[in-house]
Design a protein around this motif. Structure first.
Motif, PDB file in Angstrom:
ATOM      1  N   CYS A  17       3.242   2.251  -5.681  1.00  0.00           N
ATOM      2  CA  CYS A  17       3.184   1.914  -7.063  1.00  0.00           C
ATOM      3  C   CYS A  17       4.594   2.050  -8.145  1.00  0.00           C
ATOM      4  N   GLN A  18       4.942   0.972  -8.834  1.00  0.00           N
ATOM      5  CA  GLN A  18       5.907   1.036  -9.606  1.00  0.00           C
ATOM      6  C   GLN A  18       5.939   2.071 -10.889  1.00  0.00           C
ATOM      7  N   GLN A  19       4.803   2.491 -11.046  1.00  0.00           N
ATOM      8  CA  GLN A  19       4.517   3.370 -12.318  1.00  0.00           C
ATOM      9  C   GLN A  19       4.422   4.861 -11.964  1.00  0.00           C
ATOM     10  N   CYS A  20       3.473   5.018 -11.007  1.00  0.00           N
ATOM     11  CA  CYS A  20       3.103   6.593 -10.780  1.00  0.00           C
ATOM     12  C   CYS A  20       3.557   6.808  -9.187  1.00  0.00           C
ATOM     13  N   GLY A  21       4.012   5.959  -8.564  1.00  0.00           N
ATOM     14  CA  GLY A  21       4.877   6.458  -7.334  1.00  0.00           C
ATOM     15  C   GLY A  21       3.787   6.621  -6.147  1.00  0.00           C
ATOM     16  N   LEU A  22       2.632   6.532  -6.370  1.00  0.00           N
ATOM     17  CA  LEU A  22       1.394   6.591  -5.276  1.00  0.00           C
ATOM     18  C   LEU A  22       1.804   5.719  -4.065  1.00  0.00           C
ATOM     19  N   LYS A  23       1.954   5.993  -2.846  1.00  0.00           N
ATOM     20  CA  LYS A  23       2.131   5.190  -1.632  1.00  0.00           C
ATOM     21  C   LYS A  23       0.690   4.960  -0.865  1.00  0.00           C
ATOM     22  N   THR A  24       0.404   3.811  -0.422  1.00  0.00           N
ATOM     23  CA  THR A  24      -0.747   3.566   0.126  1.00  0.00           C
ATOM     24  C   THR A  24      -0.367   2.838   1.447  1.00  0.00           C
ATOM     25  N   LYS A  25      -1.215   3.192   2.575  1.00  0.00           N
ATOM     26  CA  LYS A  25      -0.802   2.722   3.877  1.00  0.00           C
ATOM     27  C   LYS A  25      -2.330   2.135   4.339  1.00  0.00           C
ATOM     28  N   ARG A  26      -1.941   0.630   4.387  1.00  0.00           N
ATOM     29  CA  ARG A  26      -3.145  -0.113   5.044  1.00  0.00           C
ATOM     30  C   ARG A  26      -2.568  -0.977   6.408  1.00  0.00           C
ATOM     31  N   THR A  27      -3.644  -1.718   7.005  1.00  0.00           N
ATOM     32  CA  THR A  27      -3.169  -2.416   8.064  1.00  0.00           C
ATOM     33  C   THR A  27      -2.643  -3.882   7.264  1.00  0.00           C
ATOM     34  N   PHE A  28      -1.609  -4.532   8.239  1.00  0.00           N
ATOM     35  CA  PHE A  28      -0.752  -5.614   7.879  1.00  0.00           C
ATOM     36  C   PHE A  28      -1.749  -6.726   7.658  1.00  0.00           C
ATOM     37  N   LYS A  29      -1.401  -7.529   6.533  1.00  0.00           N
ATOM     38  CA  LYS A  29      -2.408  -8.375   6.414  1.00  0.00           C
ATOM     39  C   LYS A  29      -1.346  -9.952   6.660  1.00  0.00           C
ATOM     40  N   LEU A  30      -1.767 -11.197   7.057  1.00  0.00           N
ATOM     41  CA  LEU A  30      -0.897 -12.230   7.148  1.00  0.00           C
ATOM     42  C   LEU A  30      -0.179 -12.624   5.766  1.00  0.00           C
TER      43      LEU A  30
END
Length: 60
Positions: A17-30
């Motif tokens: 997130c560019q505002q709060c810095g939260l990082k989220t990991k998810r599976t890759f999408k095409l």
């Protein structure tokens, strides 16, 4: 590693997130690529940016 042990890659995308810095990991999408604008942040609803794409290997 014996011939019966094989590893399979699972590709993940990290969005930050560019505002709060939260990082989220998810599976890759095409269509994912680094510095692409991602989904909305689940915490503050600001836009996210894809900052990393990597693979983890699991034994199958």
């Amino acid at each position: 590693m014996s011939s019966e042990e094989k590893e399979k890659p699972i590709v993940y995308t990290v969005e930050e997130c560019q505002q709060c810095g939260l990082k989220t990991k998810r599976t890759f999408k095409l269509g994912d690529f680094v510095f692409k604008v991602g989904d909305l942040c689940s915490k503050c609803k600001a836009s996210t940016l894809i900052t990393m794409i990597y693979a983890e290997y699991i034994k199958v």
